[in-house]
Design a protein around this motif. Structure first.
Motif, PDB file in Angstrom:
ATOM      1  N   ASP A  52      16.003 -61.194   7.652  1.00 36.16           N
ATOM      2  CA  ASP A  52      16.393 -60.279   8.711  1.00 36.16           C
ATOM      3  C   ASP A  52      17.480 -59.393   8.129  1.00 36.16           C
ATOM      4  O   ASP A  52      18.545 -59.874   7.763  1.00 36.16           O
ATOM      5  CB  ASP A  52      16.920 -61.101   9.888  1.00 36.16           C
ATOM      6  CG  ASP A  52      17.329 -60.240  11.049  1.00 36.16           C
ATOM      7  OD1 ASP A  52      17.369 -59.009  10.871  1.00 36.16           O
ATOM      8  OD2 ASP A  52      17.612 -60.793  12.116  1.00 36.16           O
ATOM      9  N   SER A  53      17.195 -58.112   8.062  1.00 36.07           N
ATOM     10  CA  SER A  53      18.155 -57.263   7.363  1.00 36.07           C
ATOM     11  C   SER A  53      19.482 -57.170   8.101  1.00 36.07           C
ATOM     12  O   SER A  53      20.469 -56.731   7.551  1.00 36.07           O
ATOM     13  CB  SER A  53      17.587 -55.872   7.152  1.00 36.07           C
ATOM     14  OG  SER A  53      17.335 -55.290   8.400  1.00 36.07           O
ATOM     15  N   TRP A  54      19.499 -57.622   9.354  1.00 36.93           N
ATOM     16  CA  TRP A  54      20.790 -57.659  10.057  1.00 36.93           C
ATOM     17  C   TRP A  54      21.595 -58.869   9.622  1.00 36.93           C
ATOM     18  O   TRP A  54      22.803 -58.910   9.794  1.00 36.93           O
ATOM     19  CB  TRP A  54      20.590 -57.708  11.566  1.00 36.93           C
ATOM     20  CG  TRP A  54      20.043 -56.453  12.113  1.00 36.93           C
ATOM     21  CD1 TRP A  54      18.771 -56.229  12.553  1.00 36.93           C
ATOM     22  CD2 TRP A  54      20.730 -55.223  12.268  1.00 36.93           C
ATOM     23  NE1 TRP A  54      18.628 -54.948  12.962  1.00 36.93           N
ATOM     24  CE2 TRP A  54      19.816 -54.300  12.804  1.00 36.93           C
ATOM     25  CE3 TRP A  54      22.034 -54.818  11.997  1.00 36.93           C
ATOM     26  CZ2 TRP A  54      20.155 -52.996  13.085  1.00 36.93           C
ATOM     27  CZ3 TRP A  54      22.374 -53.515  12.283  1.00 36.93           C
ATOM     28  CH2 TRP A  54      21.446 -52.618  12.820  1.00 36.93           C
TER      29      TRP A  54
ATOM     30  N   ASN B 121      20.271 -59.058   3.616  1.00 37.79           N
ATOM     31  CA  ASN B 121      19.230 -58.196   3.065  1.00 37.79           C
ATOM     32  C   ASN B 121      19.282 -58.231   1.542  1.00 37.79           C
ATOM     33  O   ASN B 121      20.215 -57.726   0.938  1.00 37.79           O
ATOM     34  CB  ASN B 121      19.441 -56.770   3.576  1.00 37.79           C
ATOM     35  CG  ASN B 121      18.319 -55.862   3.179  1.00 37.79           C
ATOM     36  OD1 ASN B 121      17.383 -56.286   2.502  1.00 37.79           O
ATOM     37  ND2 ASN B 121      18.397 -54.619   3.592  1.00 37.79           N
TER      38      ASN B 121
ATOM     39  N   GLU C 165      19.602 -54.714  -0.285  1.00 36.40           N
ATOM     40  CA  GLU C 165      20.637 -53.903   0.327  1.00 36.40           C
ATOM     41  C   GLU C 165      21.073 -52.754  -0.579  1.00 36.40           C
ATOM     42  O   GLU C 165      21.269 -52.950  -1.783  1.00 36.40           O
ATOM     43  CB  GLU C 165      21.833 -54.804   0.579  1.00 36.40           C
ATOM     44  CG  GLU C 165      22.635 -54.457   1.767  1.00 36.40           C
ATOM     45  CD  GLU C 165      23.582 -55.603   2.075  1.00 36.40           C
ATOM     46  OE1 GLU C 165      23.811 -55.885   3.239  1.00 36.40           O
ATOM     47  OE2 GLU C 165      24.076 -56.211   1.111  1.00 36.40           O
TER      48      GLU C 165
ATOM     49  N   GLN D 168      24.382 -49.615   2.886  1.00 38.29           N
ATOM     50  CA  GLN D 168      24.115 -50.691   3.843  1.00 38.29           C
ATOM     51  C   GLN D 168      25.135 -51.804   3.690  1.00 38.29           C
ATOM     52  O   GLN D 168      25.599 -52.375   4.668  1.00 38.29           O
ATOM     53  CB  GLN D 168      22.718 -51.262   3.608  1.00 38.29           C
ATOM     54  CG  GLN D 168      21.631 -50.398   4.191  1.00 38.29           C
ATOM     55  CD  GLN D 168      20.269 -50.865   3.760  1.00 38.29           C
ATOM     56  OE1 GLN D 168      20.111 -51.487   2.708  1.00 38.29           O
ATOM     57  NE2 GLN D 168      19.272 -50.554   4.550  1.00 38.29           N
TER      58      GLN D 168
ATOM     59  N   LYS E   1      27.524 -53.094   6.530  1.00 33.59           N
ATOM     60  CA  LYS E   1      27.424 -54.519   6.890  1.00 33.59           C
ATOM     61  C   LYS E   1      28.809 -55.152   6.865  1.00 33.59           C
ATOM     62  O   LYS E   1      29.167 -55.945   7.729  1.00 33.59           O
ATOM     63  CB  LYS E   1      26.498 -55.184   5.876  1.00 33.59           C
ATOM     64  CG  LYS E   1      26.215 -56.636   6.109  1.00 33.59           C
ATOM     65  CD  LYS E   1      25.143 -56.785   7.154  1.00 33.59           C
ATOM     66  CE  LYS E   1      25.076 -58.193   7.672  1.00 33.59           C
ATOM     67  NZ  LYS E   1      24.833 -59.162   6.634  1.00 33.59           N
TER      68      LYS E   1
ATOM     69  N   HIS F  64      30.626 -54.308   9.885  1.00 29.79           N
ATOM     70  CA  HIS F  64      30.099 -55.038  11.026  1.00 29.79           C
ATOM     71  C   HIS F  64      30.528 -56.493  10.990  1.00 29.79           C
ATOM     72  O   HIS F  64      30.897 -57.074  12.014  1.00 29.79           O
ATOM     73  CB  HIS F  64      28.573 -54.952  11.044  1.00 29.79           C
ATOM     74  CG  HIS F  64      28.083 -53.700  11.683  1.00 29.79           C
ATOM     75  ND1 HIS F  64      28.211 -53.471  13.027  1.00 29.79           N
ATOM     76  CD2 HIS F  64      27.503 -52.593  11.174  1.00 29.79           C
ATOM     77  CE1 HIS F  64      27.716 -52.286  13.311  1.00 29.79           C
ATOM     78  NE2 HIS F  64      27.275 -51.729  12.201  1.00 29.79           N
TER      79      HIS F  64
ATOM     80  N   GLU G  43      21.437 -58.034  19.101  1.00 30.94           N
ATOM     81  CA  GLU G  43      21.146 -58.818  17.908  1.00 30.94           C
ATOM     82  C   GLU G  43      20.153 -59.925  18.207  1.00 30.94           C
ATOM     83  O   GLU G  43      19.496 -60.442  17.311  1.00 30.94           O
ATOM     84  CB  GLU G  43      22.430 -59.467  17.346  1.00 30.94           C
ATOM     85  CG  GLU G  43      23.418 -58.494  16.759  1.00 30.94           C
ATOM     86  CD  GLU G  43      24.436 -58.069  17.776  1.00 30.94           C
ATOM     87  OE1 GLU G  43      24.191 -58.281  18.986  1.00 30.94           O
ATOM     88  OE2 GLU G  43      25.462 -57.504  17.376  1.00 30.94           O
TER      89      GLU G  43
END
Lengths: 503, 840
Positions: free
Chosen positions: A372-374, A377, A380, A384, A388, A391, B776
Motif C-alpha cells: 500500500d503506497s500509503w 512504497n 518511492e 514521495q 511521506k 505525513h 486512510e
C-alpha cells in the motif's frame, strides 16, 4: 448517488452460481473490513439514536463491501505458496529446487554475500523492504539498495557494532556501537551520538511513535523521541542483561526476553512491565511477533519454539504439531554463526545475517503480496519520500498511546473500582455451593433421629442455607434502579421534578 | 299488575311512531327538554320532529328514577333524629313475583334526572298500590325526592278539575299533538297537522340559554384539538424523516438570473426606433458573423501591437544615455541584417572581419601574454579562483573566435576543436602517439619531482602531513608504474595493440603490489579495534582509503575460491585503491560497485593522464568475468566455503543442551514468587487485626477478651474483598503470566469519562467507535458519505420553512437519495444538483 443506487439494485438480483461463489468469498473479506460486529440496537430506547446508528452501520457495511471488492478485483498480486504433491514435504524442498521453479527475478533473491572478515552481521530492512542495512560486528556498516543491489554507502566505524536499525526511512539509521549508539545519515555522516543510553545491546525503532527504543548492557530500557531528541522514558528492567528485544508492530509494546526464561512487555509510560510471561525454563534466545500483534513466537536455549496467543496469554501450540508445523528448512554451512534472521517486507525473502556475511533465501508466501503506497512504497520517489515524511510526522502518535489494546483508545475509561462479579459468575458460584451442600454426608444419628424424613429435611435446610449466602440479584438491581431514580428526583429543583424519569 | 309491564327504553319510540302507548305517556314538553339537553349547542335550527326522531336513537337513555331509601330511614349514621317508622315494612328479601323489578329494565344507563316525570307516575302508582295493600295513607309511602324540596300531598283524586302536580308546576302541559292524536285518521287531519307545523315554524326561534363558560370552552377545546391533531398528524412523517435523516441537504442551486452576457443579449428585443434600425441593419447585412469576428480580432491585434510599439519607443526615447544610443546605432549598422540586405555592405563586412583576423593572428593580444595574465598564471591563481579563470578563458575564447577563418568549408568544427585543444595544451602541434607518450612521461617525471610539503596551515599538522606523505608515496608509485608503462609503449611502438595493454598492465605490477599490501594492512588492522578512540581523528581521512584486511596468513586467504583467485590480482593491487573493498571481490555480486572505482580514478595524481587507461583496462577484464563470477556466487549458496570461517563453533551435544536448559530449574518458583510480590503490591493483602498492649483493656490484670468482634468482621470483609480482587484479575487463572493492572495516568486522557450525549450504553458506544472513518481506512467512494456533516448547505442559500409533501411512512430513510428540502425548482435542476453531489 444514483449510480450507487443502481449498483445496489443490481446486487439484489439473483446472481448466477459463479457469482454467488464470488459473493461468498467477498463476504469473508467484507467481514474482515467490518472490524467486528455492530452493537445490538434492539436494546436502545432512543429511536433517533437507533436510526442514526442503523444508518451508520449501513454505511460501514457499504464501506466494507467496497473495500472487499477492491481487494478482490484491484489488488494485482496474490501471495506466494509452496505446493507439494503426494508424500513430498514442503520442508524437504531445497532452495535449489525452488530456484528452478521460480522466475528469474525471484531467483535473483537467492544469494550469499561472503564477507568473512567483519564478523557476524546484523540486518535491518526499511518498512518498504527497499533498503537493507547490514552491520558487521567488527564495525562494518553497509547500506544496500535491494532493488538494484547497489551499495549505497559503506563505512567502517572501527568499533564493535552490536545492532543496527533504520529510523523512519532509509535516510537515517542508528547503530549501537561499543560505547555509545550513533545515528548516521544515508551518506554515512554521523549525525548524533546518543550518550545517554550507555552501551546499547539492542536497538529498535517504533515507527508510529518515532521512538528509538534500546536496551543496554545493564538491562535498562530507553525510549528516545527522535523528532525532538528527548528521552521519553528510561526504565530499569531489573532482569539483568538481555540481548532479545522486539517490538509488537500492532501496538508498539516492546518485548524483552530474559535469561530466566521470562518475556516482559513494556511501554514508555510505566515503570513496571505490562506483562511478564514465563515462557521457557532456560534463557530466551529470540522473539518474534505476528504483524497483527496477536501471536508471539519465542524460542529458548533449550531448543524449544513456542507460539503464544497474546489475547489470552496462552501457549497456542508447541513446535511441529497441529496448525503450526515446519514449513521450510534451509541448512547453512556448518560453522556459520547466525546472528539475525529477518523477513524482507513485501517480498518472499528471508535475510540471514551470519558470521560470513549474509544470505538471502526464498520463502514462498512469507511476504505481503500487495504493498500500500500509503503505508510503504518500495518504488518511492524522492518527492514521495519527502511528503511521506511530513505525513508521518503529522501522524506521529504520542508515547502514551502505546498500550496492550490500542483499540480501547477513545472508549470509556475503565472504572477504577474493582468490578463486581457478574451475574453469571455469581450464579455459577451459587451452583457450586449448592452442589457442595447436597453432597454433604450426614452423620448417622441414633435410632429415631435417623428417619429418612428428618434426613431429607436436614439436607434441604443445608441447601437453603447455602443459597441464602447469595443474595437475590434481581431484587437488588431493581432496588438500586429505583433508588437512582429517586435520587435524581430529589436532586432536581421543584419545577423540573416532573421530568424525572419514572420507573 | 301484568299490564304495568313497561319498556321504558322503547317508550319514546312508541310515542312517536305508533300511537299504541303501552308505557307511561311522556308529555312532549319533557321530550323537548331532554332533546335540548342532548343536542349540541349549535343545532337550534333543527326541527322538533327531528329532535324527537333523534330521541329515538337515544331511547335507551331514558330511565326511571330509582329512589333510594331515605337517609333518615337507612340509619347509616346518626345525622338525623330518630323517628319511628310506623309503616309496615316489607321484609328485605320480599320480592313481588308479578312486578318486574325496575332494575331488570334498566339499560345500564344512569341519566336518572331525565326520567323524572316518568318516575313520578310510577311513584304514584306504587304508592297507590301500597295504599291498597296496607290501608295506610299514601303520604306515608311518598318518598321524598331531592329535586322536590316541597312535599305536595294530593288531597283529591286526580281528575278534570284537579290537575296533577305536573300541571300545576307547568311541566306536563298538554300540547297540540296531544289533541291531535285522537284525530289521526279522520278526514281533515292532514290539513290541520300541516297548519300546526307551519305555526310551529314561526315559533321556532327559541334561543336556548348558553352553557356555562367553562363547559363551553371545554367543548370548544375538544373540537379544536381534533382539528389540530388532524392537521398536525400530516406532518409527523415528514418531521420524523427529517429527524432521522443522517444529512439534511440545503444545497440547491440558486438561480441568480442570467449568468452571461450572451444569455442577456439573446433575449434582447429592439424596442426604440434606433434599436430597431440597428437590428435591421445587423440582420440584413451581408457581412457574416465570422468575418466580422475575424476583422475585429485583426483590428484588436494591430491595435495592441501598435500600442506596444508605442510604449516601447516611449521607453527607449526616455533613455538619456548617449553611449546606449551610440551603441544602438552601431549595432543597427553592423547587424547581419544590414549585411544581408546589401551585398556591398556584406563584402565590406567580410573585409573588416578578415582584417581583424589577420590582426589577431599577428598580435598577442588575446593570448594571455599580458602582464596581468602572466602574473595570474604564474601564481596559479587562475586555477584557484573562478574570476581570473573565467577572464583568461574568455580571452582565449576571443582569440579563437577571431583567428577562425570565416566562411571556409575546409576547416570544420573538428579542426576548431583541435585548435582549442592546442591552446589548452599550451601549443603542441603533432599528436602522434609517440609524442603523446613522451609528453606524458615528461609530466610524470615532473610530478615525481615536485612533492613539496607545505609547512603552514592545516596541511602542516602532523597527521595531515603523514597522510599527505602517504598519498604522495602512492602517487609516486603509480607514476613510476606509469613511466614503466610508457617505456614499454615506446619500445613496442605505436602499432602495439590494446590486447597487450589489457593483460600486461596488471601482470607487470602484480609483484610489487603483493609486496606492498600486507605491510600496510597490518598496520591498519593494528589500529582498528584496540584504540579506536585515539585513532578517531585519523578516521576522517583514512576512511576513504582503508586497505582491505588481507593477510596472507589468514585462513580465509587460503580457502579462496576460484572467483577470488581470479580477482586476486585486482584486489591485491595497491594501485587500485578501491574504497571499502572490504571483501567485495570475494563474491561476484559486488561487481556492480564500479561506481566507486571512478571516484578512485579521480583521486589519482591530477596531471598524469596515464592512469586512466589503466583504470579502464581494469574494468575490461572485470566485465568479462562478471558472468563467470555470478555463476560462482550461486555455487556458494550451497556452501563451497565449508572450512572458511576463522572461528569454529562446536555444536553442543543434546545432553549438554538439556543440562543448560534445566540449569536454572527454580526459574518457575522464582516466577511464582515474583507474581506473589506483584499481586501483593497491586492488591494489598489486608492486615490481620492484632492486639496492641495497653489498648482495649483497663488494667493489665484484666483478662483480655481477644480481638473485638467488630475488628474481626471488618477483617473478614476486607479479606473477602481481597480475594475478590485477586479473582477478578485477568491473570487469576494464568499461572505463568503476570498482567499489570496499574492505571496509567498519562493514558487516562485517551479515554472518555462520560458517555457522549445520545448514547446511554457503553457497549453501543464502543461498538459505534470500532470503525475508523478516515480516508486512510475507507475506500474513497464512501469516505465522503461517512464524514458528511449533518447539514449540507451552500453559502448564501436561504433556508425556507419546510413545505408539506406527501411522505410514505413505510419508506426508509435513505441517504442515497439526498432529499431536497426546498422543492420549488423543476426537476431538471435537482438532477443537476445531484450530479454535483455525486462527483464530490
Amino acid at each position: 448517488m444514483e449510480v450507487a443506487l443502481e449498483d445496489n439494485s443490481l446486487m439484489d438480483k439473483v446472481l448466477p452460481p459463479d457469482e454467488q461463489e464470488i459473493d461468498v468469498e467477498l463476504e469473508a473479506k467484507e467481514k474482515k473490513y467490518l472490524r467486528g460486529e455492530g452493537a445490538n440496537l434492539e436494546t436502545l430506547k432512543d429511536k433517533k439514536l437507533k436510526t442514526q446508528l442503523a444508518s451508520r452501520e449501513k454505511l460501514y457495511g457499504k464501506s466494507a463491501k467496497a473495500a472487499a471488492k477492491i481487494e478482490k478485483w484491484l489488488l494485482p498480486a496474490s501471495a506466494g505458496y509452496l505446493e507439494t504433491d503426494g508424500l513430498e514435504k514442503t520442508w524437504r524442498v531445497k532452495q535449489t529446487d525452488i530456484a528452478k521453479e521460480v522466475d528469474i527475478l525471484s531467483s535473483r533473491n537467492q544469494y550469499d554475500i561472503v564477507l568473512p572478515d567483519f564478523g557476524p552481521y546484523k540486518l535491518d530492512f526499511t518498512a518498504s523492504g527497499r533498503h537493507m542495512l547490514a552491520g558487521g560486528r567488527k564495525g562494518h556498516l553497509a547500506l544496500v539498495d535491494m532493488m538494484s543491489m547497489n551499495l549505497i554507502k559503506e563505512i567502517q566505524v572501527r568499533e564493535t557494532v552490536r545492532d543496527v536499525a533504520f529510523l523512519h526511512n532509509d535516510q537515517f539509521f542508528a547503530a549501537a556501537q561499543k560505547k555509545y549508539s550513533y545515528i548516521y545519515a544515508r551518506d554515512g555522516t554521523e549525525l548524533h551520538c546518543l550518550k545517554e543510553r550507555g552501551p546499547v545491546a539492542r536497538l529498535r525503532f517504533l515507527k508510529n511513535h518515532f521512538l528509538l527504543a534500546s536496551v543496554n548492557k545493564i538491562g535498562q530500557l530507553h525510549y528516545q523521541d527522535v523528532t525532538y531528541g528527548d528521552m521519553v522514558a528510561s526504565i530499569r528492567t531489573g532482569k539483568g542483561r538481555t540481548d532479545v528485544m522486539e517490538v509488537n508492530p500492532y501496538n508498539g509494546v516492546v518485548a524483552l526476553g530474559h535469561s530466566g526464561g521470562t518475556v516482559t512487555m513494556w511501554k514508555p509510560t510505566s515503570q513496571a512491565p505490562l506483562v511478564q510471561m514465563q515462557c521457557h525454563p532456560g534463557p530466551v534466545s529470540s522473539l518474534a511477533f505476528h504483524p497483527n500483534g496477536h501471536l508471539m513466537a519465542t524460542s529458548g536455549k533449550e531448543r524449544k519454539l513456542k507460539i503464544w496467543d497474546l489475547r489470552k496469554f496462552e501457549e497456542v501450540l508447541g513446535d511441529s504439531s497441529g496448525d503450526y508445523s515446519r514449513y521450510m528448512s534451509h541448512s547453512m554451512v556448518k560453522g556459520y554463526q547466525i546472528e539475525k534472521v529477518m523477513f524482507r517486507p513485501y517480498e518472499d525473502v528471508l535475510g540471514i545475517g551470519h558470521s560470513m556475511g549474509w544470505s538471502s533465501v526464498l520463502i514462498p508466501g512469507s511476504g505481503e503480496p500487495n504493498f500500500d503506497s500509503w503505508v510503504a512504497n518500495p518504488f518511492e520517489t524522492t518527492k514521495q519520500r519527502r511528503e511521506k515524511e511530513v505525513h508521518l510526522l503529522l501522524d506521529k502518535l504520542p508515547p502514551e498511546t502505546i498500550m496492550l489494546d490500542p483499540s480501547k483508545i477513545g472508549a470509556m475509561r475503565p472504572s477504577r473500582r474493582k468490578e463486581r462479579l457478574t451475574r453469571g459468575e455469581i450464579e455459577a458460584e451459587k451452583e457450586v455451593a449448592v452442589e457442595a451442600a447436597k453432597g454433604v454426608e450426614l452423620k448417622k444419628k441414633t435410632k429415631g433421629r435417623n428417619k429418612p424424613s428428618k434426613r431429607t429435611k436436614k439436607k434441604k435446610e443445608l441447601v437453603e442455607n447455602a443459597k441464602r449466602t447469595f443474595p437475590e440479584q434481581e431484587n437488588s438491581a431493581a432496588g438500586k434502579k429505583r433508588r437512582i431514580g429517586e435520587d435524581a428526583a430529589a436532586e432536581l429543583p421543584a419545577c423540573l421534578k416532573r421530568f424525572a424519569r419514572k420507573n | 299488575m301484568g299490564g304495568l309491564k313497561r319498556k321504558s327504553s322503547s317508550s319514546a319510540k312508541a310515542l312517536a311512531k305508533s300511537k299504541k302507548k303501552k308505557g307511561p305517556h311522556l308529555p312532549n314538553s319533557i321530550l323537548k327538554v331532554i332533546a335540548n339537553q342532548k343536542r349540541p349547542l349549535n343545532s337550534d335550527e333543527e326541527d322538533d320532529d327531528d329532535v324527537i326522531g333523534s330521541d329515538d336513537e337515544h331511547g335507551g337513555d331514558l330511565y326511571e328514577y330509582e329512589e333510594g331509601v331515605p337517609e333518615e330511614e337507612s340509619r347509616k349514621n346518626n345525622r338525623y333524629d330518630r323517628h319511628d317508622n310506623y309503616d309496615y315494612e316489607l321484609p328485605e328479601d320480599f320480592e313481588d313475583e308479578n312486578v318486574e323489578s325496575e332494575d331488570d329494565d334498566d339499560g345500564g344507563n344512569s341519566d336518572n334526572d331525565e326520567a323524572e316525570g316518568d318516575d313520578d307516575d310510577d311513584d304514584d302508582r306504587h304508592t297507590r298500590m301500597l295504599q291498597s295493600l296496607t290501608g295506610m295513607p299514601s303520604a306515608a309511602f311518598e318518598g321524598e325526592s331531592k329535586s322536590k324540596p316541597v312535599l305536595f300531598t294530593e288531597a283529591y283524586p286526580e281528575g278534570e278539575f284537579n290537575p296533577t302536580r305536573d300541571v300545576l308546576e307547568g311541566k306536563n302541559v298538554l300540547t297540540e299533538e296531544d289533541f291531535l292524536a285522537p284525530l289521526e285518521g279522520t278526514p281533515g287531519y292532514q290539513k290541520t297537522s300541516k297548519q300546526i307545523a307551519r305555526m310551529r315554524k314561526d315559533t321556532k326561534h327559541v334561543v336556548h340559554a348558553p352553557l356555562p363558560k367553562p363547559q363551553r370552552e371545554r367543548l370548544e377545546r375538544k373540537a379544536v384539538i381534533g382539528l389540530v391533531d388532524e392537521e398536525f398528524s400530516k406532518w409527523v412523517h415528514l418531521v420524523k424523516k427529517n429527524r432521522e435523516a443522517p444529512t439534511v441537504y440545503f444545497n440547491q442551486d440558486v438561480d441568480l438570473g442570467y449568468s452571461t452576457v450572451g444569455a442577456i443579449a439573446s433575449e434582447f428585443q429592439p424596442r426604440t426606433e434606433f434599436e430597431k434600425k440597428m437590428a435591421s441593419v445587423l440582420n440584413d447585412s451581408e457581412v457574416s458573423m465570422e468575418d466580422h469576428i475575424k476583422d475585429h480580432n485583426h483590428i484588436a491585434k494591430m491595435r495592441s501591437l501598435l500600442f506596444r510599439h508605442e510604449f516601447k519607443s516611449k521607453r527607449i526615447k526616455k533613455i538619456k544615455s548617449k553611449t546606449y544610443h551610440r551603441l544602438k546605432n552601431k549595432d543597427l549598422k553592423n547587424s547581419s541584417l544590414g549585411a544581408l540586405m546589401d551585398p556591398e555592405m556584406a563584402k565590406e563586412e567580410a573585409m573588416r572581419q578578415e582584417a581583424k583576423r589577420v590582426e589577431e593572428r599577428m598580435t598577442l593580444k588575446h593570448r594571455n601574454t599580458g602582464k596581468w595574465a602572466k602574473r595570474m598564471i604564474s601564481r596559479g591563481l587562475n586555477v584557484k579562483y573562478d574570476g581570473p579563470k573565467a577572464a583568461i578563458a574568455e580571452q582565449l575564447q576571443m582569440n579563437a573566435n577571431l583567428s577562425r577563418k570565416m566562411n571556409s568549408m575546409r576547416d570544420g568544427s573538428s579542426s576548431d576543436e583541435s585548435d582549442d585543444e592546442e591552446e589548452f595544451n599550451d601549443g603542441s602541434d603533432e599528436d602522434t602517439p609517440s609524442r603523446l607518450i613522451a609528453k606524458a612521461k615528461e609530466k610524470t617525471l615532473k610530478a615525481l619531482e615536485d612533492d613539496e610539503v607545505p609547512n603552514a596551515g592545516l596541511m602542516s599538522l602532523p597527521f595531515m602531513a603523514r597522510a599527505m606523505k602517504k598519498k604522495n608515496e602512492e602517487a609516486n608509485e603509480e607514476a613510476k608504474r606509469a613511466l614503466e608503462e610508457y617505456e614499454e609503449w615506446e619500445n613496442s611502438g605505436g602499432e602495439n595493440s590494446k590486447k597487450t595493454v589489457n593483460v600486461s598492465g596488471r601482470r607487470v605490477f602484480g609483484a610489487t603490489a603483493k609486496v606492498e599490501a600486507p605491510k600496510e594492512s597490518r598496520k591498519d588492522s593494528d589500529n582498528f579495534y584496540d584504540d579506536s578512540d585515539s585513532d578517531n581523528d585519523m578516521a576522517g581521512i583514512e576512511d576513504n582509503n582503508i586497505e582491505p584486511v588481507r593477510d596472507n596468513a589468514s585462513p580465509a586467504r587460503n580457502t579462496i575460491t576460484e572467483a577470488e583467485k581470479f580477482d586476486d590480482d585486482v584486489a591485491g593491487n595497491p594501485a587500485s585503491k578501491t574504497t571499502f573493498d572490504v571483501a567485495m571481490f570475494a563474491s561476484g555480486s559486488w561487481k556492480k560497485m564500479t561506481g566507486s572505482k571512478n571516484t578512485e580514478s579521480k583521486k589519482a595524481p591530477k596531471k598524469t593522464r596515464a592512469p586512466i587507461p589503466q583504470a579502464q583496462d581494469k574494468k575490461g577484464p572485470r566485465d568479462e568475468e562478471s558472468g563467470d563470477s555470478e555463476s560462482e556466487a550461486e555455487q556458494m549458496v550451497d556452501g563451497v566455503l565449508t572450512s572458511a570461517s576463522k572461528e569454529t563453533f562446536e555444536v553442543p551435544s543434546q545432553a549438554e543442551l538439556i543440562n543448560r536448559a534445566f540449569a536454572g530449574d527454580d526459574v518457575l518458583d522464582e516466577f511464582e514468587k515474583d507474581k506473589e510480590e506483584v499481586l501483593n503490591q497491586e492488591v494489598p493483602k489486608p492486615e490481620k487485626p492484632v492486639l496492641v498492649p495497653g489498648w482495649g483493656d483497663w488494667t493489665n490484670i484484666q483478662k483480655k477478651r481477644g480481638i473485638s468482634k467488630q475488628m474481626v468482621q471488618k477483617h473478614e470483609a476486607e479479606k473477602k474483598e481481597w480475594e475478590q480482587g485477586l479473582k477478578t484479575r485477568k491473570d487469576a487463572r494464568l499461572k505463568h503470566v503476570i498482567i499489570s493492572e496499574k492505571v496509567d495516568k498519562k493514558a487516562e486522557k485517551l479515554h472518555t469519562t462520560t458517555l457522549p450525549f445520545p448514547f446511554t450504553s457503553k457497549e453501543v458506544f464502543e461498538h459505534s467507535m470500532r470503525m475508523p472513518i478516515g480516508p486512510e481506512f475507507n475506500p474513497s467512494t464512501i469516505v465522503g458519505e461517512l464524514n458528511r456533516p449533518e447539514v449540507v448547505k451552500k453559502t448564501g442559500v436561504i433556508i425556507k420553512p419546510v413545505k408539506f409533501e406527501e411522505v410514505n411512512p413505510n419508506d426508509e430513510v435513505d441517504d442515497e437519495h439526498p432529499r431536497n428540502h426546498q422543492k420549488q425548482r423543476p426537476k431538471k435542476k435537482t438532477s443537476r444538483r445531484q450530479g454535483k453531489v455525486k462527483s464530490k
